[in-house]
Design a protein around this motif. Structure first.
Motif, PDB file in Angstrom:
ATOM      1  N   SER A  77      34.153  49.348  39.038  1.00 27.31           N
ATOM      2  CA  SER A  77      33.687  50.449  38.193  1.00 27.31           C
ATOM      3  C   SER A  77      32.356  50.114  37.532  1.00 27.31           C
ATOM      4  CB  SER A  77      34.730  50.767  37.114  1.00 27.31           C
ATOM      5  OG  SER A  77      34.207  51.672  36.166  1.00 27.31           O
ATOM      6  N   LYS A  78      31.360  50.987  37.705  1.00 28.26           N
ATOM      7  CA  LYS A  78      30.064  50.784  37.066  1.00 28.26           C
ATOM      8  C   LYS A  78      30.172  50.929  35.550  1.00 28.26           C
ATOM      9  CE  LYS A  78      27.276  52.426  40.977  1.00 28.26           C
ATOM     10  NZ  LYS A  78      26.288  53.441  41.431  1.00 28.26           N
ATOM     11  N   GLU A  79      31.051  51.821  35.097  1.00 31.42           N
ATOM     12  CA  GLU A  79      31.168  52.090  33.674  1.00 31.42           C
ATOM     13  C   GLU A  79      32.006  51.037  32.955  1.00 31.42           C
ATOM     14  OE1 GLU A  79      31.949  54.338  36.060  1.00 31.42           O
ATOM     15  OE2 GLU A  79      30.035  55.415  35.968  1.00 31.42           O
ATOM     16  N   LEU A  80      33.060  50.549  33.605  1.00 36.12           N
ATOM     17  CA  LEU A  80      34.020  49.682  32.930  1.00 36.12           C
ATOM     18  C   LEU A  80      33.961  48.228  33.383  1.00 36.12           C
ATOM     19  CD1 LEU A  80      37.137  52.048  33.032  1.00 36.12           C
ATOM     20  CD2 LEU A  80      35.457  51.797  31.197  1.00 36.12           C
ATOM     21  N   GLY A  81      33.396  47.980  34.557  1.00 32.68           N
ATOM     22  CA  GLY A  81      33.383  46.628  35.092  1.00 32.68           C
ATOM     23  C   GLY A  81      32.312  45.754  34.449  1.00 32.68           C
ATOM     24  N   SER A  82      32.416  44.452  34.701  1.00 30.91           N
ATOM     25  CA  SER A  82      31.504  43.479  34.099  1.00 30.91           C
ATOM     26  C   SER A  82      30.495  42.910  35.087  1.00 30.91           C
ATOM     27  CB  SER A  82      32.321  42.321  33.515  1.00 30.91           C
ATOM     28  OG  SER A  82      33.089  41.679  34.538  1.00 30.91           O
ATOM     29  N   TRP A  83      30.630  43.219  36.370  1.00 31.02           N
ATOM     30  CA  TRP A  83      29.815  42.531  37.364  1.00 31.02           C
ATOM     31  C   TRP A  83      28.329  42.803  37.195  1.00 31.02           C
ATOM     32  CZ3 TRP A  83      29.612  38.511  40.116  1.00 31.02           C
ATOM     33  CH2 TRP A  83      28.673  38.378  41.148  1.00 31.02           C
ATOM     34  N   ARG A  84      27.952  44.044  37.096  1.00 28.29           N
ATOM     35  CA  ARG A  84      26.525  44.391  37.080  1.00 28.29           C
ATOM     36  C   ARG A  84      25.830  43.910  35.808  1.00 28.29           C
ATOM     37  NH1 ARG A  84      29.497  47.884  39.772  1.00 28.29           N
ATOM     38  NH2 ARG A  84      28.779  48.660  41.795  1.00 28.29           N
ATOM     39  N   SER A  85      26.537  43.910  34.706  1.00 30.96           N
ATOM     40  CA  SER A  85      25.914  43.529  33.440  1.00 30.96           C
ATOM     41  C   SER A  85      25.998  42.033  33.149  1.00 30.96           C
ATOM     42  CB  SER A  85      26.564  44.298  32.282  1.00 30.96           C
ATOM     43  OG  SER A  85      27.964  44.035  32.241  1.00 30.96           O
ATOM     44  N   HIS A  86      27.080  41.390  33.585  1.00 25.04           N
ATOM     45  CA  HIS A  86      27.330  40.012  33.176  1.00 25.04           C
ATOM     46  C   HIS A  86      27.615  39.051  34.327  1.00 25.04           C
ATOM     47  CE1 HIS A  86      27.885  42.071  29.368  1.00 25.04           C
ATOM     48  NE2 HIS A  86      28.133  40.941  28.724  1.00 25.04           N
ATOM     49  N   GLY A  87      27.903  39.573  35.505  1.00 27.26           N
ATOM     50  CA  GLY A  87      28.482  38.762  36.567  1.00 27.26           C
ATOM     51  C   GLY A  87      27.686  37.529  36.949  1.00 27.26           C
ATOM     52  N   ALA A  88      26.420  37.711  37.294  1.00 28.16           N
ATOM     53  CA  ALA A  88      25.630  36.586  37.797  1.00 28.16           C
ATOM     54  C   ALA A  88      25.499  35.481  36.748  1.00 28.16           C
ATOM     55  CB  ALA A  88      24.245  37.080  38.225  1.00 28.16           C
ATOM     56  N   GLU A  89      25.283  35.859  35.489  1.00 30.44           N
ATOM     57  CA  GLU A  89      25.127  34.838  34.448  1.00 30.44           C
ATOM     58  C   GLU A  89      26.443  34.111  34.188  1.00 30.44           C
ATOM     59  OE1 GLU A  89      23.537  34.203  29.855  1.00 30.44           O
ATOM     60  OE2 GLU A  89      23.540  36.222  30.755  1.00 30.44           O
ATOM     61  N   MET A 105      47.856  33.798  42.039  1.00 32.89           N
ATOM     62  CA  MET A 105      48.948  32.831  41.948  1.00 32.89           C
ATOM     63  C   MET A 105      48.449  31.418  41.667  1.00 32.89           C
ATOM     64  SD  MET A 105      51.847  34.420  42.272  1.00 32.89           S
ATOM     65  CE  MET A 105      53.064  33.225  42.815  1.00 32.89           C
ATOM     66  N   MET A 106      47.261  31.056  42.187  1.00 34.48           N
ATOM     67  CA  MET A 106      46.807  29.665  42.045  1.00 34.48           C
ATOM     68  C   MET A 106      45.937  29.417  40.822  1.00 34.48           C
ATOM     69  SD  MET A 106      43.740  29.045  44.840  1.00 34.48           S
ATOM     70  CE  MET A 106      44.821  29.302  46.231  1.00 34.48           C
ATOM     71  N   ALA A 107      45.365  30.459  40.236  1.00 38.18           N
ATOM     72  CA  ALA A 107      44.406  30.264  39.141  1.00 38.18           C
ATOM     73  C   ALA A 107      45.100  29.814  37.861  1.00 38.18           C
ATOM     74  CB  ALA A 107      43.631  31.546  38.894  1.00 38.18           C
ATOM     75  N   ASP A 108      44.356  29.072  37.063  1.00 39.97           N
ATOM     76  CA  ASP A 108      44.838  28.623  35.753  1.00 39.97           C
ATOM     77  C   ASP A 108      44.380  29.550  34.631  1.00 39.97           C
ATOM     78  OD1 ASP A 108      46.073  25.950  36.496  1.00 39.97           O
ATOM     79  OD2 ASP A 108      44.048  25.696  37.307  1.00 39.97           O
ATOM     80  N   LEU A 109      43.326  30.307  34.892  1.00 38.02           N
ATOM     81  CA  LEU A 109      42.831  31.263  33.897  1.00 38.02           C
ATOM     82  C   LEU A 109      42.292  32.482  34.616  1.00 38.02           C
ATOM     83  CD1 LEU A 109      40.818  30.639  30.689  1.00 38.02           C
ATOM     84  CD2 LEU A 109      39.837  32.208  32.392  1.00 38.02           C
ATOM     85  N   TYR A 110      42.605  33.663  34.083  1.00 39.77           N
ATOM     86  CA  TYR A 110      42.118  34.922  34.638  1.00 39.77           C
ATOM     87  C   TYR A 110      40.944  35.406  33.803  1.00 39.77           C
ATOM     88  CZ  TYR A 110      42.005  39.767  36.241  1.00 39.77           C
ATOM     89  OH  TYR A 110      41.608  40.977  36.754  1.00 39.77           O
ATOM     90  N   LEU A 111      39.827  35.692  34.476  1.00 39.73           N
ATOM     91  CA  LEU A 111      38.623  36.206  33.834  1.00 39.73           C
ATOM     92  C   LEU A 111      38.302  37.543  34.497  1.00 39.73           C
ATOM     93  CD1 LEU A 111      36.091  35.824  32.021  1.00 39.73           C
ATOM     94  CD2 LEU A 111      35.057  34.566  33.921  1.00 39.73           C
ATOM     95  N   GLY A 112      38.335  38.626  33.720  1.00 36.63           N
ATOM     96  CA  GLY A 112      38.106  39.927  34.343  1.00 36.63           C
ATOM     97  C   GLY A 112      37.837  41.013  33.340  1.00 36.63           C
ATOM     98  N   ASP A 113      38.014  42.248  33.789  1.00 35.50           N
ATOM     99  CA  ASP A 113      37.713  43.397  32.942  1.00 35.50           C
ATOM    100  C   ASP A 113      38.835  44.434  33.004  1.00 35.50           C
ATOM    101  OD1 ASP A 113      36.773  44.511  35.599  1.00 35.50           O
ATOM    102  OD2 ASP A 113      35.060  43.207  35.166  1.00 35.50           O
ATOM    103  N   VAL A 114      38.851  45.310  34.030  1.00 32.88           N
ATOM    104  CA  VAL A 114      39.843  46.390  34.008  1.00 32.88           C
ATOM    105  C   VAL A 114      40.678  46.468  35.286  1.00 32.88           C
ATOM    106  CG1 VAL A 114      38.569  47.798  32.348  1.00 32.88           C
ATOM    107  CG2 VAL A 114      38.114  48.081  34.795  1.00 32.88           C
ATOM    108  N   SER A 115      40.683  45.444  36.107  1.00 31.35           N
ATOM    109  CA  SER A 115      41.472  45.475  37.328  1.00 31.35           C
ATOM    110  C   SER A 115      42.959  45.360  37.020  1.00 31.35           C
ATOM    111  CB  SER A 115      41.063  44.341  38.268  1.00 31.35           C
ATOM    112  OG  SER A 115      41.947  44.269  39.371  1.00 31.35           O
ATOM    113  N   SER A 116      43.776  46.085  37.778  1.00 34.31           N
ATOM    114  CA  SER A 116      45.232  45.984  37.613  1.00 34.31           C
ATOM    115  C   SER A 116      45.763  44.638  38.081  1.00 34.31           C
ATOM    116  CB  SER A 116      45.936  47.105  38.389  1.00 34.31           C
ATOM    117  OG  SER A 116      45.715  46.973  39.783  1.00 34.31           O
TER     118      SER A 116
END
Length: 395
Positions: A217-229, A289-300
Motif C-alpha cells: 500500500s502506497k498510503e499505509l506501507g513503509s517501503w517507499r518512505s522508509h524501506g531503503a534506509e 516462522m523462523m524470524a525472531d522479530l517482525y518489522l512491518g506496517d499493515v500486512s496481515s
C-alpha cells in the motif's frame, strides 16, 4: 463393462454430482487460503471439484500443495487464452489480466453450481453473465486493514471467516449475514505447514533474524518512505540477519520487481541480508516462522507471525494518527516508530519490552483465529461449504 444407456432406470436415478470450482484468479499467495479446503471437500463429499487458474505456475503449486491421492478426485484446469498468458509474460506479470480472464471463461464458469474464491475483484463475473453459481468467499488473510473488510464481500452468497474478530466487524459493517457465513479457523496454516521445507536456512550463522515485511500500500506501507534506509542501517549494524520479504504484490510485475531490487542493490551482496521478491517461501510462512522479530506496517502476516508470540516493531511511514483506528489494531502488539534513523534503537526497545506485549499478542491471535487443537481448519471449512450447498457425504 457394458455402458449403461441413458434411458435405463438406473441412469435416470443417478443425478449428476454438483460442480464446485475453486477459482484462483490473482497472485499465488491466495492459493494457500483455499487449496486444502478444495482437497477436503473432494475427499469428504459427493461433488466434482475443479481447481481453476489462468496461470500454469499456479496450477503447479496447487498440485504440489495437495496430496497425490486426492488427484483422482480433483481436476486442475487452465482457463483463459494463451494470448492472455502472452500478455502477462510481456509485462512480467505473475498472472494474466483478471477481468479479461473472467470474460473469456464466463460460459465455463456459469456451468458450475458454486465457485469458491479468495478475492473480491472476480465478483465482477456477475456482470459478465455468470449468474448461475453461488459465490463463496474464502478468507485470505486475517488482518485489520480496511481492505480486508471490502464492501464487495456482501456480494457473496456465503463467507468463510477465520475468527471472531472478523465476524464482529463484518456483521457490524453489513458484509455478512446470519446463516450465510461460518467461522472455520485458518486453512492456510495447514497448506503452509505442508509447503515448507524443514531444515532450510537463508543464513550461514545464528545471528537473530529480523523479518522486514513491508506492505504494498502506497498510503499505509513503509517501503517507499522508509524501506531503503531501514534496510541499510540494519545491514550495516551487523548484529542481525535480515530477511526482506515484502507482500508479494509489491513486486508482482517486472517493473515493480526491478525497482524493488534496484533499491536494495547496495546491500544485496551482504551475507546477513536475504532478499525475496516473491518466491514460494514468501507466502508459505517460512520467514514468519523462523524470524525472531517482525518489522512491518499493515500486512496481515503479523498475525501469522504471532502463531508464536515474539517481539514486533511497526513503522508509521506517513506519520498518521493510529491509536483509535481499527485498521491499525495490530500496532498494539509492539512499539511503533516513525523515524527510520532511529531503527536500531527501536529494535533494541522492541526486544527489551516484549514482555509488556506478549499477553496482548496471545489474546489478539486467539481473537483472530478460531483454532481448536487437533481439528483441521480445512475440514471445518469444507464441511461449512458442504452444509451450505447441501452436499452428500462420500460413503
Amino acid at each position: 463393462m457394458p455402458r449403461i444407456r441413458a434411458s435405463t432406470p438406473l441412469a435416470a436415478q443417478a443425478a449428476p454430482l454438483p460442480r464446485v470450482a475453486f477459482l484462483f484468479n490473482a497472485q499465488a499467495h491466495q492459493i494457500l487460503h483455499g487449496i486444502t479446503v478444495a482437497e477436503q471437500l473432494a475427499w469428504g463429499w459427493q461433488a466434482n471439484v475443479d481447481i481453476l487458474s489462468a496461470s500454469v505456475d499456479h496450477l503447479t503449486l496447487a498440485r504440489r500443495l495437495t496430496a497425490p491421492d486426492s488427484h483422482c478426485l480433483l481436476r486442475f484446469n487452465l482457463i483463459g487464452s494463451s494470448a492472455l498468458r502472452r500478455t502477462a509474460a510481456a509485462i512480467g506479470s505473475v498472472v494474466p489480466p483478471k477481468v479479461l480472464t473472467l470474460f473469456e471463461a464466463r460460459r465455463r464458469l456459469n456451468a458450475y453450481d458454486a465457485i469458491a474464491l479468495p478475492e473480491r475483484t472476480s465478483t465482477i463475473m456477475r456482470g459478465l453473465g455468470v449468474r448461475r453459481p453461488r459465490l463463496i468467499h474464502l478468507d485470505h488473510g486475517a488482518g485489520d486493514r480496511a481492505a480486508g473488510f471490502d464492501p464487495r464481500i456482501a456480494r457473496f452468497d456465503f463467507a468463510l471467516i477465520a475468527g471472531e474478530k472478523q465476524r464482529r466487524r463484518m456483521l457490524a459493517d453489513g458484509l455478512i449475514r446470519t446463516g450465510a457465513h461460518a467461522v472455520v479457523g485458518y486453512p492456510k496454516f495447514e497448506a503452509a505447514d505442508r509447503s515448507r521445507r524443514d531444515g532450510w536456512a537463508p543464513f550461514a550463522d545464528a545471528r537473530p533474524i529480523i523479518l522486514y515485511n513491508p506492505h504494498f500500500s502506497k498510503e499505509l506501507g513503509s517501503w517507499r518512505s522508509h524501506g531503503a534506509e531501514i534496510v541499510r542501517r540494519i545491514a550495516e549494524d551487523g548484529r542481525f540477519n535480515l530477511i526482506v520479504a515484502p507482500h508479494v504484490r509489491l513486486c508482482d510485475n517486472r517493473k515493480r520487481r526491478a525497482a524493488f531490487l534496484e533499491m536494495l542493490e547496495p546491500v544485496a551482496h551482504l551475507p546477513n541480508v536475504h532478499i525475496d521478491p516473491g518466491s514460494d517461501r514468501s507466502i508459505d510462512m517460512s520467514y514468519t516462522m523462523m524470524a525472531d522479530l517482525y518489522l512491518g506496517d499493515v500486512s496481515s502476516q503479523i498475525y501469522e507471525f504471532l502463531r508464536t508470540p515474539r517481539p514486533c516493531l511497526f513503522i508509521n511511514g506517513n506519520g498518521r494518527p493510529w491509536r483509535d483506528d481499527p485498521d491499525h489494531a495490530h500496532w498494539r502488539f509492539g512499539p511503533v516508530m516513525e523515524d527510520a534513523a532511529l531503527i536500531l534503537r527501536a529494535i533494541d526497545h522492541a526486544i527489551d519490552t516484549h514482555a509488556d506485549f506478549a499477553a496482548g499478542q496471545r489474546q489478539g491471535f486467539i481473537d483472530t483465529f478460531d483454532l481448536d487443537e487437533g481439528e483441521s481448519h480445512s475440514r471445518r471449512a469444507a464441511a461449512a461449504i458442504a452444509a451450505f450447498l447441501r452436499l452428500q457425504p462420500r460413503i
